[in-house]
Scaffold this motif. Structure first.
Motif, PDB file in Angstrom:
ATOM      1  N   MET A   1       0.479  -0.815   0.235  1.00 23.65           N
ATOM      2  CA  MET A   1      -0.166  -0.171   0.061  1.00 23.65           C
ATOM      3  C   MET A   1       0.857   1.376  -0.138  1.00 23.65           C
ATOM      4  SD  MET A   1      -2.821  -1.338  -0.577  1.00 23.65           S
ATOM      5  CE  MET A   1      -4.059   0.649  -0.015  1.00 23.65           C
ATOM      6  N   ALA A   2       1.969   1.413   0.098  1.00 24.37           N
ATOM      7  CA  ALA A   2       3.235   2.402   0.234  1.00 24.37           C
ATOM      8  C   ALA A   2       3.506   3.250  -1.216  1.00 24.37           C
ATOM      9  CB  ALA A   2       4.043   2.142   0.922  1.00 24.37           C
ATOM     10  N   ARG A   3       2.425   2.961  -1.855  1.00 24.61           N
ATOM     11  CA  ARG A   3       2.670   3.708  -3.236  1.00 24.61           C
ATOM     12  C   ARG A   3       1.904   5.374  -3.047  1.00 24.61           C
ATOM     13  NH1 ARG A   3       3.505  -0.286  -6.942  1.00 24.61           N
ATOM     14  NH2 ARG A   3       3.027  -1.913  -5.756  1.00 24.61           N
ATOM     15  N   PRO A   4       2.526   6.619  -4.299  1.00 27.93           N
ATOM     16  CA  PRO A   4       0.930   7.519  -4.288  1.00 27.93           C
ATOM     17  C   PRO A   4       0.716   7.823  -4.816  1.00 27.93           C
ATOM     18  CG  PRO A   4       3.352   7.078  -5.592  1.00 27.93           C
ATOM     19  CD  PRO A   4       3.553   5.967  -4.779  1.00 27.93           C
ATOM     20  N   GLY A   5      -0.430   8.399  -3.751  1.00 27.00           N
ATOM     21  CA  GLY A   5      -1.723   8.707  -3.824  1.00 27.00           C
ATOM     22  C   GLY A   5      -2.192   8.040  -2.844  1.00 27.00           C
ATOM     23  N   ASN A   6      -2.023   7.109  -2.126  1.00 25.19           N
ATOM     24  CA  ASN A   6      -2.859   6.176  -1.014  1.00 25.19           C
ATOM     25  C   ASN A   6      -2.720   6.959   0.295  1.00 25.19           C
ATOM     26  OD1 ASN A   6      -3.582   3.890  -2.914  1.00 25.19           O
ATOM     27  ND2 ASN A   6      -2.282   2.580  -1.396  1.00 25.19           N
ATOM     28  N   ARG A   7      -3.205   7.004   1.352  1.00 22.17           N
ATOM     29  CA  ARG A   7      -3.195   7.461   2.182  1.00 22.17           C
ATOM     30  C   ARG A   7      -2.122   6.266   3.346  1.00 22.17           C
ATOM     31  NH1 ARG A   7      -5.522  12.592   2.605  1.00 22.17           N
ATOM     32  NH2 ARG A   7      -6.407  12.763   0.500  1.00 22.17           N
ATOM     33  N   LEU A   8      -1.914   6.798   4.971  1.00 20.82           N
ATOM     34  CA  LEU A   8      -1.150   6.026   5.283  1.00 20.82           C
ATOM     35  C   LEU A   8      -2.204   5.904   6.566  1.00 20.82           C
ATOM     36  CD1 LEU A   8       1.065   7.197   6.422  1.00 20.82           C
ATOM     37  CD2 LEU A   8       0.479   7.614   8.325  1.00 20.82           C
ATOM     38  N   GLY A   9      -3.573   5.860   6.277  1.00 21.25           N
ATOM     39  CA  GLY A   9      -4.825   4.957   6.752  1.00 21.25           C
ATOM     40  C   GLY A   9      -4.709   3.237   5.883  1.00 21.25           C
TER      41      GLY A   9
ATOM     42  N   SER B   1      -1.941   1.290   7.789  1.00 19.64           N
ATOM     43  CA  SER B   1      -2.135   0.616   8.860  1.00 19.64           C
ATOM     44  C   SER B   1      -3.523  -0.461   8.719  1.00 19.64           C
ATOM     45  CB  SER B   1      -2.972   1.942   9.502  1.00 19.64           C
ATOM     46  OG  SER B   1      -1.702   3.337   9.922  1.00 19.64           O
ATOM     47  N   ALA B   2      -4.217   0.620   7.740  1.00 19.04           N
ATOM     48  CA  ALA B   2      -6.092  -0.725   7.495  1.00 19.04           C
ATOM     49  C   ALA B   2      -5.449  -2.288   6.624  1.00 19.04           C
ATOM     50  CB  ALA B   2      -6.691   0.003   6.708  1.00 19.04           C
ATOM     51  N   ALA B   3      -4.728  -1.984   5.794  1.00 18.91           N
ATOM     52  CA  ALA B   3      -4.107  -3.728   5.096  1.00 18.91           C
ATOM     53  C   ALA B   3      -3.360  -4.072   6.151  1.00 18.91           C
ATOM     54  CB  ALA B   3      -2.521  -2.945   4.329  1.00 18.91           C
ATOM     55  N   ILE B   4      -2.407  -3.376   7.138  1.00 22.90           N
ATOM     56  CA  ILE B   4      -2.399  -4.900   8.874  1.00 22.90           C
ATOM     57  C   ILE B   4      -2.933  -4.781   9.505  1.00 22.90           C
ATOM     58  CG2 ILE B   4      -0.654  -4.396  10.436  1.00 22.90           C
ATOM     59  CD1 ILE B   4       0.713  -2.290   9.446  1.00 22.90           C
TER      60      ILE B   4
ATOM     61  N   ASN C   1      -0.681   0.281  13.950  1.00 25.32           N
ATOM     62  CA  ASN C   1      -0.763  -1.049  13.255  1.00 25.32           C
ATOM     63  C   ASN C   1      -2.208  -1.205  12.750  1.00 25.32           C
ATOM     64  OD1 ASN C   1       1.901  -1.617  12.706  1.00 25.32           O
ATOM     65  ND2 ASN C   1       2.073  -2.112  14.641  1.00 25.32           N
ATOM     66  N   ARG C   2      -3.320  -0.161  13.241  1.00 27.55           N
ATOM     67  CA  ARG C   2      -4.537  -0.406  12.531  1.00 27.55           C
ATOM     68  C   ARG C   2      -5.385   1.423  12.879  1.00 27.55           C
ATOM     69  NH1 ARG C   2      -7.464  -2.589  19.254  1.00 27.55           N
ATOM     70  NH2 ARG C   2      -6.497   0.042  19.404  1.00 27.55           N
TER      71      ARG C   2
END
Length: 292
Positions: free
Chosen positions: A158-166, A169-172, A204-205
């Protein structure tokens, strides 16, 4: 060319400064990351029945000195610890998971060992952690190790431009839920670069689509860690070591990751790691405040 700094305010909280790194600066972090990967590979090789934690710490100290690197842990004195920390690696066993203070303990068959290390080389830092099972591995221990590795790979994805920090966290959190593990959000990931801990904090969430928008040049230490049956923690009398409150076993996986225009770049990937594969050696692993 200098990295770009910008201010970010999350949901009305205090303004934090985010530093984006240039490709040249990320490559300098990658130099530190390769060394961190080398150290953790060596710790995994040496961790065996009958090995003392202090001997492991001494070996790592020698590696750092020979490389001319600088430990980010030595003399570290955050508000949550009983500082200064006078070791170069965190080593945590079984129900201990974070900030493990190396001490006179000899590894036993079936122990779960987490090693976490951050070093700087020429002014740039990388941070990573792995969990291994020593000797004979119980399936439930392998399972929680694999879960943290799976959560880490999901976060990296999920660490890609345009995504968000959440989204990270949501993926974890989603992986933890799939495996039935509770998630503590007091300690988590963090920004990293010139120092071990930079903004932003990476829980982490969290909720997808929320928080800081990810941009190329952002460098993060992502570090899912789970305890088998609780999200509560306790601190040892040493003032550093954090354990699961109910004594259940734990695992922790961490990588330093750079967000680029293309795919996420994992700066601390070990050569033997194959993302998504079954761990090779007894559960090899290829948080608020930051875990370190």
């Amino acid at each position: 060319m200098l990295g770009f700094r910008y201010n970010y305010t999350d949901l009305g909280r205090e303004v934090v400064v985010i530093e984006l790194k240039t490709p040249a600066e990320i490559e300098r972090m990658h130099v530190a990351g390769r060394f961190v990967a080398e150290v953790l590979t060596e710790v995994g090789r040496l961790a065996d029945v009958g090995v003392n934690l202090l001997d492991l710490e001494h070996h790592v100290r020698g590696m750092i000195e020979r490389r001319g690197a600088e430990s980010c842990y030595w003399d570290y004195a955050p508000s949550f610890g009983r500082g200064p920390f006078r070791n170069v690696i965190c080593l945590a066993v079984n129900d201990a998971v974070l900030h493990g203070l190396p001490h006179d303990y000899t590894l036993r068959d079936g122990d779960v060992l987490t090693a976490d290390i951050a070093v700087g080389i020429d002014g740039w830092v990388a941070d990573s952690a792995r969990t291994v099972v020593v000797g004979t591995a119980a399936e439930e221990d392998l399972r929680i190790v694999r879960a943290t590795e799976e959560a880490l790979e999901a976060a990296i994805g999920m660490a890609r431009p345009g995504n968000r920090l959440g989204d990270i966290s949501a993926a974890i959190w989603a992986v933890a839920q799939d495996h039935g593990y509770p998630v503590n959000d007091e300690f988590g990931g963090h920004g990293i670069g010139r120092t071990m801990h930079e903004d932003p904090h990476v829980p982490n969430r969290g909720r997808a689509g929320r928080g800081l928008k990810l941009r190329p040049g952002l460098t993060l230490a992502l570090e899912p860690w789970f305890a088998r049956t609780t999200d509560q923690i306790v601190h040892d009398a040493d003032g550093w070591t954090i354990r699961s409150a109910d004594g259940s076993r734990t695992a922790h996986s961490e990588h330093t990751v750079a967000i680029t225009e293309d795919a996420p770049l994992v700066l601390t990937r070990r050569e033997s790691e194959d993302p998504g594969a079954t761990p090779e050696r007894s559960g090899e692993s290829q948080a608020g405040r930051s875990a370190w």
